[in-house]
Design a protein around this motif. Structure first.
Motif, PDB file in Angstrom:
ATOM      1  N   PRO A   1       0.847  -1.215  -0.081  1.00 15.24           N
ATOM      2  CA  PRO A   1       0.244   0.053   0.011  1.00 15.24           C
ATOM      3  C   PRO A   1       0.899   1.255   0.012  1.00 15.24           C
ATOM      4  O   PRO A   1       0.744   2.146  -0.662  1.00 15.24           O
ATOM      5  CB  PRO A   1      -0.799  -0.221   1.255  1.00 15.24           C
ATOM      6  N   PHE A   2       2.039   1.280   0.619  1.00 17.83           N
ATOM      7  CA  PHE A   2       2.811   2.493   0.714  1.00 17.83           C
ATOM      8  C   PHE A   2       3.668   2.647  -0.586  1.00 17.83           C
ATOM      9  O   PHE A   2       4.031   3.832  -0.906  1.00 17.83           O
ATOM     10  CB  PHE A   2       3.519   2.456   2.025  1.00 17.83           C
ATOM     11  N   GLY A   3       4.144   1.589  -1.055  1.00 18.55           N
ATOM     12  CA  GLY A   3       5.082   1.557  -2.191  1.00 18.55           C
ATOM     13  C   GLY A   3       4.492   2.253  -3.451  1.00 18.55           C
ATOM     14  O   GLY A   3       5.307   3.133  -4.006  1.00 18.55           O
ATOM     15  N   LEU A   4       3.405   2.118  -3.644  1.00 21.27           N
ATOM     16  CA  LEU A   4       2.682   2.853  -4.883  1.00 21.27           C
ATOM     17  C   LEU A   4       2.500   4.156  -4.647  1.00 21.27           C
ATOM     18  O   LEU A   4       2.722   5.110  -5.651  1.00 21.27           O
ATOM     19  CB  LEU A   4       1.096   2.174  -5.036  1.00 21.27           C
ATOM     20  N   PHE A   5       2.500   4.727  -3.390  1.00 21.07           N
ATOM     21  CA  PHE A   5       2.295   6.300  -3.372  1.00 21.07           C
ATOM     22  C   PHE A   5       3.720   6.574  -3.162  1.00 21.07           C
ATOM     23  O   PHE A   5       3.787   7.885  -3.277  1.00 21.07           O
ATOM     24  CB  PHE A   5       1.662   6.381  -1.756  1.00 21.07           C
ATOM     25  N   LEU A   6       4.724   6.253  -2.515  1.00 23.92           N
ATOM     26  CA  LEU A   6       6.028   6.611  -2.486  1.00 23.92           C
ATOM     27  C   LEU A   6       6.864   6.846  -3.695  1.00 23.92           C
ATOM     28  O   LEU A   6       7.703   7.286  -3.604  1.00 23.92           O
ATOM     29  CB  LEU A   6       6.860   5.990  -1.433  1.00 23.92           C
ATOM     30  N   CYS A   7       6.542   5.850  -4.627  1.00 22.24           N
ATOM     31  CA  CYS A   7       7.628   5.496  -5.580  1.00 22.24           C
ATOM     32  C   CYS A   7       7.646   6.901  -6.487  1.00 22.24           C
ATOM     33  O   CYS A   7       8.651   7.139  -6.961  1.00 22.24           O
ATOM     34  CB  CYS A   7       6.818   4.414  -6.456  1.00 22.24           C
ATOM     35  N   PRO A   8       6.524   7.612  -6.790  1.00 21.10           N
ATOM     36  CA  PRO A   8       6.734   8.802  -7.651  1.00 21.10           C
ATOM     37  C   PRO A   8       7.566   9.961  -6.960  1.00 21.10           C
ATOM     38  O   PRO A   8       8.084  10.839  -7.626  1.00 21.10           O
ATOM     39  CB  PRO A   8       5.402   9.249  -7.901  1.00 21.10           C
ATOM     40  N   VAL A   9       7.360  10.056  -5.423  1.00 24.03           N
ATOM     41  CA  VAL A   9       7.899  11.134  -4.919  1.00 24.03           C
ATOM     42  C   VAL A   9       9.472  11.255  -5.039  1.00 24.03           C
ATOM     43  O   VAL A   9      10.125  12.195  -5.453  1.00 24.03           O
ATOM     44  CB  VAL A   9       7.473  11.129  -3.422  1.00 24.03           C
ATOM     45  N   PRO A  10      10.357   9.910  -4.881  1.00 26.43           N
ATOM     46  CA  PRO A  10      11.583   9.983  -5.073  1.00 26.43           C
ATOM     47  C   PRO A  10      12.112  10.339  -6.471  1.00 26.43           C
ATOM     48  O   PRO A  10      13.205  10.889  -6.785  1.00 26.43           O
ATOM     49  CB  PRO A  10      12.146   8.703  -4.338  1.00 26.43           C
ATOM     50  N   ALA A  11      11.466   9.611  -7.486  1.00 28.42           N
ATOM     51  CA  ALA A  11      11.727   9.891  -8.843  1.00 28.42           C
ATOM     52  C   ALA A  11      11.582  11.417  -9.289  1.00 28.42           C
ATOM     53  O   ALA A  11      12.368  11.694  -9.774  1.00 28.42           O
ATOM     54  CB  ALA A  11      10.750   8.914  -9.491  1.00 28.42           C
ATOM     55  N   VAL A  12      10.446  12.018  -8.662  1.00 29.92           N
ATOM     56  CA  VAL A  12      10.398  13.415  -8.996  1.00 29.92           C
ATOM     57  C   VAL A  12      11.815  14.189  -8.370  1.00 29.92           C
ATOM     58  O   VAL A  12      12.385  15.101  -8.981  1.00 29.92           O
ATOM     59  CB  VAL A  12       9.035  14.101  -8.677  1.00 29.92           C
ATOM     60  N   ALA A  13      11.847  13.707  -7.175  1.00 34.29           N
ATOM     61  CA  ALA A  13      12.823  14.758  -6.406  1.00 34.29           C
ATOM     62  C   ALA A  13      14.249  14.385  -6.909  1.00 34.29           C
ATOM     63  O   ALA A  13      15.248  15.445  -7.363  1.00 34.29           O
ATOM     64  CB  ALA A  13      13.011  14.236  -5.016  1.00 34.29           C
ATOM     65  N   VAL A  14      14.585  12.994  -7.162  1.00 32.62           N
ATOM     66  CA  VAL A  14      15.818  12.825  -7.947  1.00 32.62           C
ATOM     67  C   VAL A  14      16.083  13.424  -9.387  1.00 32.62           C
ATOM     68  O   VAL A  14      17.202  14.025  -9.765  1.00 32.62           O
ATOM     69  CB  VAL A  14      16.022  11.251  -7.998  1.00 32.62           C
ATOM     70  N   THR A  15      15.134  13.473 -10.051  1.00 31.76           N
ATOM     71  CA  THR A  15      15.102  14.369 -11.476  1.00 31.76           C
ATOM     72  C   THR A  15      15.212  15.741 -11.262  1.00 31.76           C
ATOM     73  O   THR A  15      16.053  16.212 -12.120  1.00 31.76           O
ATOM     74  CB  THR A  15      13.826  13.780 -12.144  1.00 31.76           C
ATOM     75  N   TRP A  16      14.699  16.172 -10.348  1.00 28.39           N
ATOM     76  CA  TRP A  16      14.917  17.603 -10.115  1.00 28.39           C
ATOM     77  C   TRP A  16      16.082  17.997  -9.658  1.00 28.39           C
ATOM     78  O   TRP A  16      16.779  18.942 -10.034  1.00 28.39           O
ATOM     79  CB  TRP A  16      13.790  18.162  -9.111  1.00 28.39           C
TER      80      TRP A  16
END
Length: 142
Positions: free
Chosen positions: A35-50
């Motif tokens: 349940p948590f992995g689906l919500f957390l996955c985009p956040v680090p990806a956006v942060a690292v890309t930025w």
């Protein structure tokens, strides 16, 4: 007088380091419970890309108004009228003793780290030393 100063190889090293860190963080997040992995996955990806974009595009921009430096964290501006001297200094907080960056000293005594260009510390005159000399010469011409 408009000029842009970049240091692409150090920008590339910082970007590669951030991307490796991001890969580790993403691998840890994908191992999170379902349940948590689906919500957390985009956040680090956006942060690292930025952060990777900021690392690759960091630079010093010199104009008639002053020096604008864009680094990883934020963009800083130093007006020519406020500037006393630019020195090559060690940025202990982000880079440790191996790296140097231009540091602007202002009339009020404050020190502004110009975050756009970094280089390896060397015994002789480094690229950052030459950049500091050029910026001081431009300041004197104003």
């Amino acid at each position: 007088m408009d000029a842009t100063i970049r240091n692409p190889w150090t920008n590339g090293l910082r970007c590669a380091g951030l991307l490796m860190l991001g890969a580790v963080v993403l691998s840890l997040v994908t191992e999170a419970p379902e349940p948590f992995g689906l919500f957390l996955c985009p956040v680090p990806a956006v942060a690292v890309t930025w952060l990777a974009w900021r690392a690759l595009s960091s630079r010093l921009r010199v104009s008639r108004d002053g020096i604008r430096s864009r680094g990883l964290g934020r963009t800083r501006f130093v007006a020519w009228d406020d500037l006393v001297v630019v020195e090559s200094g060690i940025d202990w907080w982000t880079n440790g003793a191996l790296w140097e960056c231009p540091v602007a000293i202002l009339f009020d005594g404050s020190v502004v780290t110009l975050t756009g260009v970094h280089g390896l510390r060397s015994e002789g005159e480094s690229r950052v030393d030459r950049i500091a000399k050029d910026l001081n010469r431009m300041c004197d011409e104003r």
